[in-house]
Design a protein around this motif. Structure first.
Motif, PDB file in Angstrom:
ATOM      1  N   VAL A 440     -38.737  14.935 -11.638  1.00 37.46           N
ATOM      2  CA  VAL A 440     -37.556  15.683 -12.085  1.00 37.46           C
ATOM      3  C   VAL A 440     -38.052  17.036 -12.575  1.00 37.46           C
ATOM      4  N   GLN A 441     -37.479  18.104 -12.038  1.00 39.74           N
ATOM      5  CA  GLN A 441     -37.929  19.445 -12.401  1.00 39.74           C
ATOM      6  C   GLN A 441     -36.742  20.335 -12.730  1.00 39.74           C
ATOM      7  N   PRO A 442     -36.717  20.940 -13.921  1.00 38.24           N
ATOM      8  CA  PRO A 442     -35.693  21.947 -14.202  1.00 38.24           C
ATOM      9  C   PRO A 442     -36.075  23.272 -13.557  1.00 38.24           C
ATOM     10  N   SER A 443     -35.085  24.037 -13.174  1.00 37.77           N
ATOM     11  CA  SER A 443     -35.366  25.386 -12.681  1.00 37.77           C
ATOM     12  C   SER A 443     -36.006  26.193 -13.807  1.00 37.77           C
ATOM     13  N   PRO A 444     -37.092  26.917 -13.528  1.00 35.28           N
ATOM     14  CA  PRO A 444     -37.725  27.716 -14.584  1.00 35.28           C
ATOM     15  C   PRO A 444     -36.901  28.930 -15.002  1.00 35.28           C
ATOM     16  N   LEU A 445     -35.854  29.258 -14.216  1.00 37.33           N
ATOM     17  CA  LEU A 445     -35.029  30.419 -14.532  1.00 37.33           C
ATOM     18  C   LEU A 445     -33.634  30.053 -15.021  1.00 37.33           C
ATOM     19  N   ASN A 446     -33.243  28.807 -14.839  1.00 37.85           N
ATOM     20  CA  ASN A 446     -31.897  28.394 -15.226  1.00 37.85           C
ATOM     21  C   ASN A 446     -31.926  26.920 -15.593  1.00 37.85           C
ATOM     22  N   ALA A 447     -31.939  26.636 -16.887  1.00 41.61           N
ATOM     23  CA  ALA A 447     -32.071  25.252 -17.350  1.00 41.61           C
ATOM     24  C   ALA A 447     -30.859  24.400 -17.004  1.00 41.61           C
ATOM     25  N   LYS A 448     -29.795  25.011 -16.492  1.00 42.68           N
ATOM     26  CA  LYS A 448     -28.622  24.242 -16.066  1.00 42.68           C
ATOM     27  C   LYS A 448     -28.786  23.681 -14.652  1.00 42.68           C
ATOM     28  N   ILE A 449     -29.874  24.077 -13.978  1.00 44.95           N
ATOM     29  CA  ILE A 449     -30.164  23.560 -12.652  1.00 44.95           C
ATOM     30  C   ILE A 449     -31.378  22.647 -12.735  1.00 44.95           C
ATOM     31  N   VAL A 450     -31.209  21.404 -12.250  1.00 38.91           N
ATOM     32  CA  VAL A 450     -32.283  20.415 -12.316  1.00 38.91           C
ATOM     33  C   VAL A 450     -32.423  19.765 -10.943  1.00 38.91           C
ATOM     34  N   PHE A 451     -33.671  19.514 -10.544  1.00 39.09           N
ATOM     35  CA  PHE A 451     -33.951  18.854  -9.281  1.00 39.09           C
ATOM     36  C   PHE A 451     -34.512  17.461  -9.578  1.00 39.09           C
ATOM     37  N   ALA A 452     -33.983  16.455  -8.909  1.00 39.77           N
ATOM     38  CA  ALA A 452     -34.424  15.084  -9.134  1.00 39.77           C
ATOM     39  C   ALA A 452     -34.555  14.366  -7.805  1.00 39.77           C
ATOM     40  N   GLU A 453     -35.548  13.467  -7.734  1.00 42.76           N
ATOM     41  CA  GLU A 453     -35.858  12.798  -6.469  1.00 42.76           C
ATOM     42  C   GLU A 453     -35.901  11.297  -6.678  1.00 42.76           C
ATOM     43  N   SER A 454     -35.376  10.567  -5.706  1.00 41.92           N
ATOM     44  CA  SER A 454     -35.532   9.121  -5.668  1.00 41.92           C
ATOM     45  C   SER A 454     -36.340   8.751  -4.435  1.00 41.92           C
ATOM     46  N   GLN A 455     -36.639   7.463  -4.270  1.00 40.79           N
ATOM     47  CA  GLN A 455     -37.609   7.034  -3.275  1.00 40.79           C
ATOM     48  C   GLN A 455     -37.325   7.606  -1.891  1.00 40.79           C
ATOM     49  N   ARG A 461     -30.048  18.528  -6.093  1.00 40.31           N
ATOM     50  CA  ARG A 461     -29.945  19.622  -7.067  1.00 40.31           C
ATOM     51  C   ARG A 461     -28.739  19.304  -7.946  1.00 40.31           C
ATOM     52  N   ILE A 462     -28.987  19.175  -9.250  1.00 41.60           N
ATOM     53  CA  ILE A 462     -27.908  18.857 -10.185  1.00 41.60           C
ATOM     54  C   ILE A 462     -27.556  20.118 -10.957  1.00 41.60           C
ATOM     55  N   ASP A 463     -26.295  20.496 -10.912  1.00 39.93           N
ATOM     56  CA  ASP A 463     -25.800  21.657 -11.654  1.00 39.93           C
ATOM     57  C   ASP A 463     -25.123  21.125 -12.918  1.00 39.93           C
ATOM     58  N   ALA A 465     -23.944  22.722 -15.425  1.00 39.74           N
ATOM     59  CA  ALA A 465     -22.779  23.498 -15.842  1.00 39.74           C
ATOM     60  C   ALA A 465     -21.527  23.074 -15.078  1.00 39.74           C
ATOM     61  N   LYS A 466     -21.685  22.813 -13.803  1.00 47.94           N
ATOM     62  CA  LYS A 466     -20.542  22.433 -12.967  1.00 47.94           C
ATOM     63  C   LYS A 466     -20.338  20.923 -12.901  1.00 47.94           C
ATOM     64  N   GLY A 467     -21.375  20.162 -13.267  1.00 47.92           N
ATOM     65  CA  GLY A 467     -21.268  18.726 -13.149  1.00 47.92           C
ATOM     66  C   GLY A 467     -21.322  18.239 -11.721  1.00 47.92           C
ATOM     67  N   SER A 468     -22.061  18.953 -10.863  1.00 44.29           N
ATOM     68  CA  SER A 468     -22.110  18.609  -9.443  1.00 44.29           C
ATOM     69  C   SER A 468     -23.531  18.288  -9.026  1.00 44.29           C
ATOM     70  N   SER A 469     -23.644  17.613  -7.876  1.00 43.67           N
ATOM     71  CA  SER A 469     -24.938  17.240  -7.322  1.00 43.67           C
ATOM     72  C   SER A 469     -24.906  17.432  -5.819  1.00 43.67           C
ATOM     73  N   ALA A 470     -25.997  17.985  -5.261  1.00 40.44           N
ATOM     74  CA  ALA A 470     -26.048  18.241  -3.818  1.00 40.44           C
ATOM     75  C   ALA A 470     -27.442  17.916  -3.299  1.00 40.44           C
ATOM     76  N   SER A 471     -27.484  17.361  -2.095  1.00 40.00           N
ATOM     77  CA  SER A 471     -28.764  16.990  -1.503  1.00 40.00           C
ATOM     78  C   SER A 471     -29.567  18.235  -1.139  1.00 40.00           C
ATOM     79  N   ILE A 472     -30.874  18.163  -1.349  1.00 33.79           N
ATOM     80  CA  ILE A 472     -31.755  19.264  -0.952  1.00 33.79           C
ATOM     81  C   ILE A 472     -32.897  18.754  -0.074  1.00 33.79           C
TER      82      ILE A 472
END
Length: 1008
Positions: A440-455, A461-463, A465-472
């Motif tokens: 799990v990694q937060p964006s170094p420029l915007n703590a409201k953006i977080v990246f998380a990975e499962s198996q 990408r979890i936003d 501020a918006k409460g949204s999640s999108a595949s990357i």
């Protein structure tokens, strides 16, 4: 002759000096105690649960996959760890039913998934878990069950599946007849097949069943089952055995789970892994079998779900904890998994204990913690008090109160503030992403953006501020081979000196399968910047054939993948990538060309094909770097670390007799190059001399054999963050004292280290989470100036600190600790409290607290004197304004001035009352008093009742006499973070005026 004597004298002096040199170990910095942030709201895998009634209280023991053993003396409402000095992976527990103080613990869980940890033998306690002794079976690695003979407590049987990744002669079924002093292997099949399960007839304990299981993992495959798997029966307590086949499936078998009906011991149930797994019933104590109908949950994933239990009070009730919880009311012929009310237990069940005194009560161990049912499993409640989460990695953002992030085994990805009002509780943790959580990694420029990975590289990408999640997840393009994402696919960020088209700063985001990808737009678009960096061995890419006789392919065996990524801290064109098949690749041109540095690593003694688990580039010297390597998937549990001082062209292995467990991570401190931290499957290790010598962390409030999967040093605070695969996330606040100790002469009797300037601040007071939902709660970071000092030896005298203001007036006395090694004392930015007038019942009132709390001090420069071992040592500290939080120089000065006015009144009142009391005592001792003396006595006594709350006898009765009203106002200011406003400040003058009137009246009485 003189020259020879002089040389001899020099040799003796050098020898004496060498012997006097202080050798540091982790006991010298116990003050660096870690905060265990948990959480408990998503606990980790539970492997064993046992219980017993002791002094009318239910004592519960819980064994965990990586968090040791926990004991509850109140039926699970709260737990205490009792195994923190030993191996943390627990396979089985057993309690002597005749003496509940006698416990056995087998280390090394037997749920043979890819990330399973290892054990180091069998332990015994004779005092309910207070102390433990290892009693053998050191090389077994995994223990699945311990049974105590119901007629003879000295006879104990231990089922040993044995090593997961290698052949071993230590597999089999073991027996002791002297309570663990000596052991005999009573059944052995071969070096590939171990004992998975055992049963003892409760009426005739000479009748036993033992299931043997052939299994093997490799980094790229898993095989459950083979010709060695079988069921055996003994009728002479294990002296001889007969292989049982009647009614069982033909062909190769896998894991077999057994349970005997305690009410009708002739009945035995078994789940048999075969080409078609099945549920089988024996009516003749295991000699012959018949197949029963079963649902998928009953027979699913038999290598992983190995629990089947008869109700000890109901011969027809059977329980099957597996993917979910199933129960049968007719002896196994039909099954239900209905849950009514409460919570649905976390999937993947591994342990079940039923209270024999109340069989409605049962405790279920899952991949997500422990659940309690009071109605035979129809409904459940979660026990939110076990912080045994299994983190793979830890990261943090740069917020003023930074957040920690991490992924948990089978429990998704989470985040929490590292410090919170009222302490960090389970209610502070926030869910981010599903699946098995890894990076799990937060964006170094915007703590409201977080990246998380499962198996398998399923990243989002979890936003926030918006409460949204999108595949990357990067997708296959062009002529690429099928993508091979590791079970734990790395997501890594790195700084960039480049700018976006709109002039805003950018950063680099990396992901990898066999290829390395880079994104500059939060993962919306990816550029592939490498060829296949692995060995691309096709023989290791047949995951669809994995699982053995029943098949199991969940991406856990994906191989020939990139496992770790590191970008150079100051040159974004230099990127390192380590693979799970032994390659250590580097590019110096942003990915245009690559070179494999693995041969240089192998030359240092690192095995070929060992997984590259971490790569660390020094932030102090760009040519210095470190790497850790894991070879346990080939049966090699050694800790492999290496260091390079020439940018990776050559390597030297770092070794230590202290190391135990295979290696996961190595980090260099960001401020002191001599300070290194290494994490293995069995401990956190610290070096104070750039890796020449290492010590095990024993006294930092963590298990000695902690499963340390990741380590980070926070760039702003200097905190050490530790991800444990069984005990959650730990934070050691502020490494500065250790950095200072590394630079200092530890042979000095006393060292008083300089204190960094402190920006005026206090711990937040609100909001807090509700106590009823907090679960496991850990103290927050202490927000106060700290004074650190070192004592070569424990001091027999009281250690004191004195604080002086700018006018050299002593304002505060603090008693320090006198421990050997580092000591830390916090100053809450207050001066000494006032002397408060004595008299009356003050418990629970502001009068009591007025004598404890000192006024807050203003900003400025302060002198601190440490007094230890008869000597004084001096340092200075600057307390700086903190305008952003309202602690300006003017505000803090005004608050201090207002508080000190009331402080002065308190002390004057104390002196006045003391004078009154002395006069009253003197008059009372007189055998007779004149009329004038009696008038004085009566007048002073009456004034005491006007000043003090002398009629107050309990906390439920208040009087508001002068002292109480003075204390209320003082107490308000002592707790205040801002001065009284102009409209309220007049209350101080009123108190001062009223005191003068009281003093005038008292003096008049005394004068008369």
């Amino acid at each position: 002759m003189f020259k020879k004597n002089r040389m001899l004298l020099a040799f003796i002096l050098c020898s004496l000096s060498g012997h006097a040199q202080t050798e540091l170990n982790s006991s010298h910095f116990q003050t660096l105690a870690a905060r265990a942030l948990g959480p408990s709201t998503m606990s980790g895998r539970i492997t064993s649960i046992e219980g017993a009634m002791v002094n009318d209280q239910l004592n519960l023991y819980v064994g965990t996959a990586g968090g040791g053993i926990w004991k509850s003396q109140n039926g699970g409402l709260s737990f205490t760890p009792i195994f923190d000095k030993y191996c943390q992976s627990i396979g089985a527990l057993a309690i002597d039913k005749g003496n509940a103080k006698i416990l056995y613990a087998g280390t090394g869980e037997s749920n043979m998934r890819n990330t399973v940890s290892i054990g180091d033998g069998l332990y015994k306690s004779t005092d309910g878990g207070g102390n433990w002794q290892k009693i053998g079976l050191d090389s077994t690695e995994h223990i699945s069950k311990i049974l105590i003979d119901p007629r003879d407590a000295k006879t104990v049987y231990v089922a040993v599946p044995g090593p997961l990744w290698s052949s071993s002669a230590h597999r089999g079924l073991y027996k002791t007849t002297d309570a663990g002093k000596t052991w005999k292997k009573i059944l052995f099949v071969n070096s590939e097949t171990g004992c998975a399960d055992i049963t003892i007839d409760p009426v005739n304990p000479t009748i036993m069943l033992a299931s043997f299981w052939q299994f093997r993992r490799k980094p790229f495959s898993f095989a459950s089952g083979g010709p060695g798997s079988a069921l055996y029966k003994s009728t002479d307590a294990g002296e001889t055995w007969t292989k049982v086949t009647e009614g069982l499936p033909s062909g190769d078998l896998g894991r077999i789970v057994l349970t005997v009906n305690p009410s009708q011991p002739n009945k035995v149930l078994a789940i048999v892994e075969a080409a078609i797994p099945g549920l089988y019933l024996s009516n003749d104590k295991g000699s012959s079998w018949q197949k029963l109908a079963a649902t998928e949950n009953i027979t699913a994933r038999p290598f992983y779900f190995s629990t089947l239990v008869f109700d000890p009070g109901d011969s027809n009730k059977v329980y099957r904890p597996a993917f979910d919880f199933s129960y049968s009311k007719d002896g196994g012929y039909s099954w239900s998994n209905t849950v009514i009310g409460g919570v649905v237990p976390h999937a993947d069940h591994h342990a079940l204990w039923i209270n024999p005194n109340n069989t409605d009560m049962m405790y279920l161990g899952t991949d997500g913690g422990v659940y309690l049912s009071l109605n035979k499993g129809v409904s459940w409640q979660f026990l939110n008090s076990l912080p045994v989460g299994q983190f793979y990695h830890v990261s943090a953002d740069n917020e003023p109160v930074y957040n920690v992030y991490g992924g948990l085994q089978d429990n998704g990805s989470w985040m929490a503030a590292n410090s919170s009002a009222g302490g960090v509780s389970s209610a502070d943790w926030l869910f981010l992403n599903g699946g098995d959580g890894f990076w799990v990694q937060p964006s170094p420029l915007n703590a409201k953006i977080v990246f998380a990975e499962s198996q398998g590289g399923n990243a989002n990408r979890i936003d926030l501020a918006k409460g949204s999640s999108a595949s990357i997840k990067p997708q296959k393009t062009g002529n690429e081979e099928e993508h091979r994402f590791n079970w734990s696919t790395p997501i890594v960020t790195g700084p960039s000196a480049r700018k976006l088209a709109n002039g805003k700063p950018m950063y680099n985001l990396y992901m990898a399968n066999q290829y390395l990808y880079k994104s500059n737009d939060d993962g919306r678009n990816w550029s592939r910047i490498s060829p296949d960096l692995t060995t691309n061995d096709k023989q290791k890419q047949n995951t669809e054939q994995s699982g053995g006789i029943t098949g199991d392919n969940t991406s856990a065996e994906n191989h020939c993948t990139i496992y770790t990524i590191t970008q150079h801290p100051t040159n974004e064109n230099i990127i390192w990538a380590g693979t799970d098949d032994g390659n250590l690749q580097v590019t110096n041109d942003g990915g245009k060309t690559w070179k494999n540095k693995a041969p240089a690593v192998w030359n240092s003694g690192i095995p070929k094909h060992a997984w590259v688990t971490s790569i660390e580039i020094s932030k102090l010297d760009p040519k210095r770097m470190y790497a850790s390597f894991d070879n346990h998937m080939y049966g090699d549990h050694a800790a492999y670390f290496a260091m390079s001082t020439d940018a990776g062209n050559s390597w030297k292995r770092l070794t230590s007799p202290e190391f135990t467990g295979f290696a996961h991570v190595i980090r260099e401190d960001i401020k002191n190059q001599n300070l290194l931290f290494a994490g293995t499957e069995m401990g956190l290790f610290i070096s104070l001399d750039a890796g020449k010598n290492w010590m095990r962390s024993k006294y930092q409030n963590m298990p000695w054999y902690n499963l340390v999967r990741d380590i980070q040093v926070h760039p702003a605070t200097g905190d050490l963050l530790v991800a444990s695969h069984g005990r959650g996330i730990y934070v050691i606040d502020d490494l500065q004292p250790l950095r200072q100790l590394v630079k200092a002469d530890a042979n000095a009797e006393v060292l008083f280290f300089p204190s960094a300037a402190f920006k005026y601040d206090f711990a937040p007071q609100a909001p807090t989470t509700g106590d009823n939902i907090n679960g496991w709660t850990e103290a927050s970071k202490t927000i106060a100036p700290a004074f650190n000092y070192y004592l070569k030896q424990k001091s027999n005298d009281v250690v004191k600190l004195e604080i002086y203001d700018a006018s050299n007036k002593k304002i505060r006395d603090i008693n320090g600790s006198n421990n050997k090694g580092l000591n830390k004392v916090y100053w809450p930015l207050t001066s000494n409290p006032p002397k408060v007038a004595l008299g009356g019942f003050v418990t629970g009132s502001s009068v009591l607290y007025s004598g404890i709390l000192g006024p807050k001090v203003p900003t400025g420069k302060y002198k601190v004197i440490l007094k230890a071992n008869g000597k004084s040592y001096e340092q200075f500290i600057d307390i700086l304004p903190n305008e952003a939080k309202g602690f300006s120089a003017n505000n803090t000065a005004k608050l201090a001035q207002q508080s000190m006015r009331l402080h002065a009144v308190h002390e004057k009142l104390a002196a006045l009352v003391d004078s009154m009391d002395n006069t009253l005592a003197r008059l009372k001792k007189m055998p007779s008093r004149t009329a004038a003396q009696q008038k004085t006595y009566d007048g002073l006594d009456s004034m005491r009742y006007e000043i003090l709350e002398l009629k107050r006898q309990t906390v439920f009765f208040d009087e508001f006499k002068y002292r109480r009203r003075l204390s209320d106002l003082y107490f308000e200011l002592a707790f205040a973070l801002e001065p009284l406003s102009a409209s309220k400040e007049g209350s101080i003058a009123l108190m001062e005026k009223e005191f003068e009137e009281i003093k005038k009246t008292v003096y008049a009485i005394m004068k008369n």
